[in-house]
Design a protein around this motif. Structure first.
Motif, mmCIF file in Angstrom:
data_model
loop_
_atom_site.group_PDB
_atom_site.id
_atom_site.type_symbol
_atom_site.label_atom_id
_atom_site.label_comp_id
_atom_site.label_asym_id
_atom_site.label_seq_id
_atom_site.Cartn_x
_atom_site.Cartn_y
_atom_site.Cartn_z
ATOM 1 N N LYS A 1 0.697 -1.286 0.197
ATOM 2 C CA LYS A 1 -0.098 -0.313 -0.334
ATOM 3 C C LYS A 1 0.500 1.326 -0.248
ATOM 4 O O LYS A 1 0.442 2.720 -0.612
ATOM 5 C CB LYS A 1 -1.267 0.477 1.773
ATOM 6 C CG LYS A 1 -0.103 -0.085 2.663
ATOM 7 C CD LYS A 1 -1.509 0.584 3.571
ATOM 8 C CE LYS A 1 -0.580 0.741 4.719
ATOM 9 N NZ LYS A 1 0.187 1.863 4.777
ATOM 10 N N HIS B 1 -4.955 2.788 3.650
ATOM 11 C CA HIS B 1 -4.695 2.423 2.907
ATOM 12 C C HIS B 1 -3.822 2.529 1.608
ATOM 13 O O HIS B 1 -4.359 1.641 0.603
ATOM 14 C CB HIS B 1 -6.251 1.601 2.753
ATOM 15 C CG HIS B 1 -7.144 1.665 3.543
ATOM 16 N ND1 HIS B 1 -7.258 0.336 3.620
ATOM 17 C CD2 HIS B 1 -8.131 2.271 4.048
ATOM 18 C CE1 HIS B 1 -8.808 0.129 4.809
ATOM 19 N NE2 HIS B 1 -8.865 1.214 4.782
ATOM 20 N N VAL B 2 -3.396 3.941 1.186
ATOM 21 C CA VAL B 2 -2.208 4.049 0.786
ATOM 22 C C VAL B 2 -1.413 4.747 1.678
ATOM 23 O O VAL B 2 -1.227 5.569 2.235
ATOM 24 C CB VAL B 2 -3.131 5.249 -0.593
ATOM 25 C CG1 VAL B 2 -4.018 4.699 -0.643
ATOM 26 C CG2 VAL B 2 -3.095 7.203 0.814
ATOM 27 N N THR C 1 -0.707 9.303 6.855
ATOM 28 C CA THR C 1 -0.140 9.493 5.828
ATOM 29 C C THR C 1 0.906 9.969 4.917
ATOM 30 O O THR C 1 1.189 11.374 6.368
ATOM 31 C CB THR C 1 -1.272 9.221 4.810
ATOM 32 O OG1 THR C 1 -1.737 8.020 5.402
ATOM 33 C CG2 THR C 1 -1.074 8.824 3.087
ATOM 34 N N ALA D 1 -8.523 0.614 -3.946
ATOM 35 C CA ALA D 1 -7.550 0.626 -3.352
ATOM 36 C C ALA D 1 -6.363 -0.934 -2.314
ATOM 37 O O ALA D 1 -5.257 -0.651 -2.671
ATOM 38 C CB ALA D 1 -7.671 1.790 -2.158
ATOM 39 N N VAL D 2 -7.246 -1.951 -1.757
ATOM 40 C CA VAL D 2 -6.885 -2.876 -1.408
ATOM 41 C C VAL D 2 -6.429 -3.499 -2.329
ATOM 42 O O VAL D 2 -5.538 -4.733 -2.661
ATOM 43 C CB VAL D 2 -7.637 -3.041 -0.352
ATOM 44 C CG1 VAL D 2 -6.920 -5.015 -0.106
ATOM 45 C CG2 VAL D 2 -7.706 -2.774 1.202
ATOM 46 N N ALA E 1 -3.271 -2.376 -4.220
ATOM 47 C CA ALA E 1 -1.940 -3.320 -3.455
ATOM 48 C C ALA E 1 -1.974 -5.150 -3.433
ATOM 49 O O ALA E 1 -0.835 -5.176 -3.568
ATOM 50 C CB ALA E 1 -2.915 -2.059 -1.863
#
Length: 238
Positions: free
Chosen positions: A5, A30-31, A58, A227-228, A231
């Motif tokens: 991620k 998540h990022v 983040t 996003a997941v 990743a």
């Protein structure tokens, strides 16, 4: 250790602070980074940086693509460095002095990234802009020339398409960061204003340190799930 991620930079290319806050809240954790570009920075000002910081840990990529006389770029980068962002951009298309001024202004507090050739730019665009044939017949030649200038000026790395990452890494080393926009997952390849695109897995396999990926996440029914999924695509090639 860098997780899958952490390679993902999500661009907050949004017209309002309220919309940006919604995605910041959704995607923090998540990022790897949020990218703040011209539209949002003009609307929200430096306050958007604090909003991101207050939401979690983040990283922050301030993508203003500075391009001016060296003294102005130096002063602007000094102000940017005071914001505490991880990366900030400056165009490579001017003089090496401008790049050096940006690095001097950052003073080691912010990583300066040289923007080589925008991923929306085609060979025809470069030709009509008046560049010689060596550069428009092979865009990589122009990217490498600008990457060389960025490296010589002391930049932390460059922004280039995933198509040029591999030769950049081979020539300038693993510690010279490569950030790649124009990323489209295999399940979301479509025609838009990006000309030179790669998938997340392709870019990371070639050596990209970070990938900028917006629309496939932003426009998804479930941005977190998207996003997941990206990743997971990256994890498969790590």
């Amino acid at each position: 250790m860098k997780q899958a991620k952490d390679y993902i930079i999500f661009p907050l290319d949004l017209p309002s602070v309220k919309q940006a806050e919604e995605y910041i809240s959704l995607l923090s954790g998540h990022v790897g980074m949020f990218k703040v570009g011209l539209e949002l920075f003009i609307q929200a000002g430096p306050g958007i940086i604090n909003i991101i910081k207050n939401a979690g840990d983040t990283g922050i990529f301030l993508d203003l693509k500075l391009h001016d006389i060296p003294e102005t770029v130096y002063r602007a980068m000094k102000r940017i460095a005071e914001l505490g962002v991880d990366f900030a951009t400056v165009h490579c298309s001017e003089s090496r002095k401008m790049l050096e001024a940006a690095v001097k202004g950052a003073d080691g507090k912010t990583g300066v990234l040289g923007v080589t050739v925008l991923t929306s730019v085609s060979a025809h665009d470069i030709e009509t802009a008046g560049f010689k044939q060596d550069f428009y017949s092979d865009i990589q030649t122009l990217v490498m020339k600008r990457a060389e200038a960025a490296k010589a000026a002391g930049c932390a790395g460059i922004v280039c398409s995933g198509l040029e990452v591999e030769p950049v890494k081979q020539r300038f080393g693993r510690n010279f960061a490569a950030i790649t926009p124009g990323i489209r997952p295999g399940w979301d390849i479509k025609k838009d204003d990006q000309q030179r695109i790669t998938t997340p897995a392709q870019a990371v396999q070639k050596g990209a340190d970070y990938i900028v990926i917006g629309r496939p996440i932003r426009d998804a029914d479930d941005p977190v799930k998207a996003a997941v999924k990206i990743a997971e695509e990256i994890q498969a090639v790590l």
